[in-house]
Design an enzyme around this catalytic site. Structure first.
Site, short mmCIF file in Angstrom:
data_model
loop_
_atom_site.label_atom_id
_atom_site.label_comp_id
_atom_site.label_asym_id
_atom_site.label_seq_id
_atom_site.Cartn_x
_atom_site.Cartn_y
_atom_site.Cartn_z
N ARG A 1 -13.57 14.35 8.45
CA ARG A 1 -14.35 14.74 7.28
C ARG A 1 -15.80 14.95 7.67
NH1 ARG A 1 -12.29 9.58 4.31
NH2 ARG A 1 -10.09 10.09 3.93
N ARG B 1 -2.65 -1.97 -3.49
CA ARG B 1 -3.88 -1.23 -3.25
C ARG B 1 -3.85 0.07 -4.05
NH1 ARG B 1 -5.32 3.04 1.04
NH2 ARG B 1 -7.58 3.18 0.87
N ASN C 1 0.88 -1.17 0.00
CA ASN C 1 0.00 0.00 0.00
C ASN C 1 0.91 1.21 0.00
OD1 ASN C 1 -1.83 2.05 0.39
ND2 ASN C 1 -2.80 1.15 2.19
N ASN D 1 -11.85 6.07 11.23
CA ASN D 1 -11.57 7.48 10.99
C ASN D 1 -12.16 7.93 9.66
OD1 ASN D 1 -10.27 9.90 12.04
ND2 ASN D 1 -8.88 9.71 10.30
N GLY E 1 -16.62 0.34 14.25
CA GLY E 1 -17.65 -0.68 14.07
C GLY E 1 -17.36 -1.97 14.81
N GLU F 1 -8.42 -5.93 4.75
CA GLU F 1 -8.26 -5.51 3.36
C GLU F 1 -7.01 -6.10 2.74
OE1 GLU F 1 -9.76 -1.12 2.88
OE2 GLU F 1 -9.12 -1.41 4.95
N HIS G 1 -13.60 2.27 0.01
CA HIS G 1 -13.63 1.17 0.98
C HIS G 1 -14.18 -0.11 0.36
CE1 HIS G 1 -13.92 4.22 4.56
NE2 HIS G 1 -12.66 3.96 4.25
N HIS H 1 -18.69 0.35 7.36
CA HIS H 1 -17.26 0.44 7.67
C HIS H 1 -17.05 1.74 8.44
CE1 HIS H 1 -12.85 -0.08 6.62
NE2 HIS H 1 -12.89 1.16 7.07
N GLY I 1 -12.49 0.13 12.77
CA GLY I 1 -12.09 0.32 14.16
C GLY I 1 -13.22 0.63 15.10
N ASP J 1 -10.85 10.72 17.99
CA ASP J 1 -10.79 9.33 18.46
C ASP J 1 -12.08 9.03 19.23
OD1 ASP J 1 -10.33 6.98 20.01
OD2 ASP J 1 -8.17 7.28 19.85
N MET J 2 -12.87 8.09 18.70
CA MET J 2 -14.17 7.81 19.30
C MET J 2 -14.05 7.32 20.74
SD MET J 2 -17.42 7.97 19.06
CE MET J 2 -17.80 8.27 17.32
#
Length: 402
Positions: A243, A93, A7, A213, A334, A387, A182, A210, A332, A284-285
């Site tokens: 975003r 990727r 990647n 972040n 989910g 992925e 995604h 998905h 992350g 960061d959730m």
């Protein structure tokens, strides 16, 4: 045989090496800050005793070629790859394939030019991907390089889903349409969800979420994408770490006319300074959840807006699909946030989406699992995404070895 997944970004290369007979990841790492005075090298691998070992160092890495040379040297030194002849394929990727690519392809000059052609649609990503591809082709001419596109899975959308209501010439001449991203993750978790359900993928209707972040939702009918939340770029759709997601297009005009912001400033504002970060100062959730528990109003609002948007997409995609076998959480957030999963499904009982609170909140549960109540007509699944593994497997398929 083994498959190396690369990647390659503008200043970094992530890699993972898989053993194809059992798809175990035997090495992974990161080459960072390429072209800067001091680069960073991180490597991890399975040692001969089966335990994981790792190393980290700093040194100048002038180009992507030196970066890939370093990766191969480390793989050889650690015994992960005795010789390049062990490689069946190198999987790359690529974020954007435009409308050219609906499946993985073996790289040739025409493929390189097609990826170059869509650089205007992904100026931050595709140039870095091309650097990695071109270096790999030059260094390993006998090993087929295969590109796997984030956009490919979404190319089954109908024009009614991917067209914007704008003048025709903007689509035909400038390729402005919804592409979605995604896709590799959504395809991987869709296949795994079908396995958990015990059904062939081509019989499954799924809503795949998905959440990380970057975040996106996809509606999958009989195994094919029919709609997805991201659009021309990854900015559209759900609330994300930095975003904004869906926004009135007139906001851009307002920012330009009344605040005097340039296009570059607006781009940075909406892509890097908005979303969770813009609403509460944190992206960061886990930290947002902690702040919300302490009564932090902006953190509570950030969670509320995120869930509100998520529910809208679940409802919209349910309406599009008509029948849903499962709602699938990955990424992350989910995979790890029981709270977000619970809030997203709260009040959807009449749609057959009923959460099992105990299963959802179980802290000792990891991996693929069902967190819905037995009486729910729609299963709620948690499927960790992978992925890199999906790219490796698609690369082997493309070269005819799987």
């Amino acid at each position: 045989m083994k498959v190396l997944v690369l990647n390659s970004g503008s200043s970094s290369i992530k890699y993972q090496l898989f053993r194809s007979e059992d798809w175990v990841s035997i090495a992974n790492g990161l080459v960072a800050r390429i072209g800067e005075p001091e680069g960073e090298l991180r490597h991890a691998w399975l040692a001969a005793d089966g335990k994981e070992a790792s190393s980290r160092e700093s040194c100048p890495i002038p180009t992507h070629a030196e970066g890939i040379d370093n990766i191969v040297a480390c793989l050889r030194d650690t015994g992960s790859l005795a010789d390049v002849s062990e490689l069946a394929a190198i999987g790359h990727r690529v974020v954007h394939g435009g409308s050219h690519f609906k499946e993985p392809v073996i790289v040739d000059d025409a493929v390189v030019e097609a990826i170059r052609d869509v650089i205007p649609l992904a100026p931050l990503h595709n140039p870095g991907h091309l650097s990695g591809i071109e270096v790999a082709r030059r260094l390993f001419p006998r090993v087929p390089s295969v590109v796997v596109f984030d956009t490919a899975f979404h190319q089954t959308m109908a024009p009614t889903a991917y067209r914007y209501a704008i003048p025709e010439y903007l689509y035909t001449e400038h390729r402005i349409r919804r592409y979605g991203f995604h896709g590799t993750s959504h395809y991987y978790v869709a296949k795994r969800a079908a396995a958990v359900l015990g059904k062939p993928l081509n019989t499954c209707n799924l809503i795949s979420l998905h959440l990380g972040n970057g975040a996106s939702a996809t509606a999958i009918r009989v195994g094919k994408c029919i709609d997805t939340s991201m659009g021309l770029t990854p900015l559209e759709g759900l609330v994300m770490g930095t975003r904004c997601g869906d926004i009135d297009p007139a906001v851009l005009i307002y920012l330009s006319k009344n605040l005097g912001l340039s296009t570059e400033q607006i781009d940075r504002l909406l892509n890097r300074e908005s979303g969770l970060l813009g609403m509460c100062g944190v992206n960061d959730m886990r930290e947002i959840d902690r702040l919300a528990a302490q009564g932090h109003e902006r953190a509570e609002l950030a969670i509320g807006v995120t869930v509100h948007r998520l529910k809208k997409y679940i409802g919209a995609y349910y309406a599009e699909l008509g029948k849903v076998d499962a709602v699938v959480f990955t990424g992350g957030i989910g995979e790890n946030s029981a709270k977000i999963r619970a809030l997203a499904c709260q009040g959807l009982d009449r749609l057959g989406i009923i959460m099992d609170d105990e299963a959802n909140s179980a802290t000792d549960s990891r991996g693929e699992r069902c967190v819905s109540a037995p009486e729910g007509a729609v299963k709620v699944l948690v499927i960790p995404t992978n992925e890199e593994l999906e790219i490796a497997q698609q690369a082997m398929t493309a070269v005819g070895l799987q």
